[in-house]
Design an enzyme around this catalytic site. Structure first.
Site, PDB file in Angstrom:
ATOM      1  N   HIS A 123      11.675  -3.788  -6.758  1.00 41.29           N
ATOM      2  CA  HIS A 123      11.881  -3.082  -5.479  1.00 41.29           C
ATOM      3  C   HIS A 123      13.252  -3.414  -4.898  1.00 41.29           C
ATOM      4  CE1 HIS A 123       8.030  -1.226  -4.740  1.00 41.29           C
ATOM      5  NE2 HIS A 123       7.351  -2.351  -4.781  1.00 41.29           N
ATOM      6  N   ARG A 145      10.942   9.177  -2.295  1.00 41.21           N
ATOM      7  CA  ARG A 145       9.948  10.091  -1.714  1.00 41.21           C
ATOM      8  C   ARG A 145      10.406  10.447  -0.307  1.00 41.21           C
ATOM      9  NH1 ARG A 145       3.591   8.242  -0.914  1.00 41.21           N
ATOM     10  NH2 ARG A 145       2.782  10.360  -0.792  1.00 41.21           N
ATOM     11  N   TYR A 212       9.510  11.999  -5.878  1.00 38.80           N
ATOM     12  CA  TYR A 212       8.046  12.160  -5.919  1.00 38.80           C
ATOM     13  C   TYR A 212       7.670  13.638  -5.805  1.00 38.80           C
ATOM     14  CZ  TYR A 212       3.168  11.048  -4.525  1.00 38.80           C
ATOM     15  OH  TYR A 212       1.797  10.950  -4.442  1.00 38.80           O
ATOM     16  N   ARG A 275      -4.445   6.167  -2.608  1.00 40.32           N
ATOM     17  CA  ARG A 275      -5.044   6.631  -1.363  1.00 40.32           C
ATOM     18  C   ARG A 275      -5.266   8.126  -1.418  1.00 40.32           C
ATOM     19  NH1 ARG A 275      -3.527   8.696   3.666  1.00 40.32           N
ATOM     20  NH2 ARG A 275      -1.393   8.958   2.908  1.00 40.32           N
ATOM     21  N   GLY A 277      -2.278  10.547  -2.503  1.00 37.74           N
ATOM     22  CA  GLY A 277      -1.445  11.078  -3.582  1.00 37.74           C
ATOM     23  C   GLY A 277      -0.969  12.495  -3.361  1.00 37.74           C
TER      24      GLY A 277
END
Ligand code: PAP
Length: 311
Positions: A123, A145, A212, A275, A277
């Protein structure tokens, strides 16, 4: 090997700007980015001990931008005939290096004994990567994202892991303000994204930049692009479909291994990574003013960069 347990000292950490994250623990500003103390320790050990190989693949992302999905996609592409995801959470199949170094669960023998090509994740922002990753021929795949969904996803995630004992959810507006101010783990979000973006423009053969939303909109096209970048082009549509299904939210969320148990680092439930998506969940949480505010910050931050987000 430099261990992660004592460097930097608490005394040194105490001199850094700090912020109480979710009323739970401090995050510290180190070289422009915010991290929990354990991550700073893991990052420093990672930087001093990691020797990149030219065929390593390093996945990179800020928090909640598609890390789990990217790990699963690359595991499917690079380990095509051995479906490790059926019995392991993607975060155990592809390890996040600063967490491993923080937990001292990786030693030089583990690393040097691993067969090539090695697949890892971080990360960390680009500026904090070990020099050997930046300077070797190893490849980096970055995923991002749209910031609104990233913020909402993070709010749910930290509620799940930090507010366990029937505590009220953390105030949404407070988390929104922290996100907008860039004061969150591995933040500021926009600094993280923009540096990888500009590096990917300079060295497109070294850094692949994924979004994403593009993966959601055009999974076949993006999976082929990813596989070709990794030097593992998929033979036909069947293989592409298998990778898409093997790494899909619908499949992974319903596997026993992801419904139960916890990850060793931070005792995070495996289920916390799966969760909803979807793209656009921000609409269920943001007021019109919030959306306008974050859109305005996004516009200012991205101006002139050539990068944009779909939301
Ligand atoms: P991390 O940075 O802590 O590893 P990360 O995987 O980046 O988390 O983000 C989790 C988000 O990805 C969740 O989004 P949501 O909260 O909006 O639902 C999670 O549901 C989503 N996600 C996880 N796996 C997949 C997948 N295979 N396909 C699509 N989305 C996924």
């Amino acid at each position: 090997m430099a261990t992660a347990s004592s460097i930097p000292s608490q005394e040194l950490l105490d001199q850094l700007p700090k912020h109480l994250h979710w009323e739970a623990y401090n995050i510290y500003q180190w070289e422009g980015f915010w991290y929990p103390a354990a991550v700073i320790r893991g990052m420093l050990a990672f930087r001093s001990n990691y020797k990149a190989r030219c065929d390593d693949v390093i996945l990179a992302s800020s928090l909640k931008t598609g890390t789990t999905w990217l790990k699963a996609l690359c595991a499917c592409i690079m380990d095509y005939h051995d479906d490790q995801l059926s019995s392991k959470n993607p975060h155990l199949v592809v390890k996040t290096l600063e967490y491993e170094f923080a937990g001292e669960t990786l030693n030089p023998d583990d690393l040097s004994g691993m067969p090539s090509p090695r697949l890892f994740h971080t990360h960390l922002p680009y500026s904090a990567l070990p020099e050997s990753i930046k300077n070797s021929e190893c490849k980096i795949v970055y995923i991002t994202r749209n910031p609104s969904d990233t913020m909402v996803s993070g709010w749910h995630y930290f509620n799940k892991i930090l507010r366990r004992n029937n505590q009220d959810p953390y105030p949404f507006e407070k988390e929104y303000n922290n996100f907008c101010a860039g004061v969150h783990s591995y933040g500021p979000f926009f600094d993280h994204v923009l540096r990888y973006w500009s590096e990917s423009l300079k060295t497109p053969n070294k850094i692949l930049f994924l979004k994403y939303e593009e993966l959601k909109r055009d999974p076949k096209g993006q999976v082929k692009r990813l596989a070709s970048f990794l030097g593992q082009p998929l033979a036909g549509e069947d293989e592409v479909d298998k990778v898409i299904w093997g790494s899909s939210f619908e499949r992974l969320k319903n596997l026993e291994v992801n419904k139960n148990g916890e990850l060793p680092f931070g005792n995070v439930p495996n289920s916390a990574f799966f969760r909803l998506g979807k793209v656009g969940d921000w609409e269920n949480y943001f007021t019109a003013e919030m959306k306008q505010g974050l859109d305005e910050i996004t516009r200012m931050k991205l101006e002139g960069s050539g990068l944009d987000f779909e939301s």
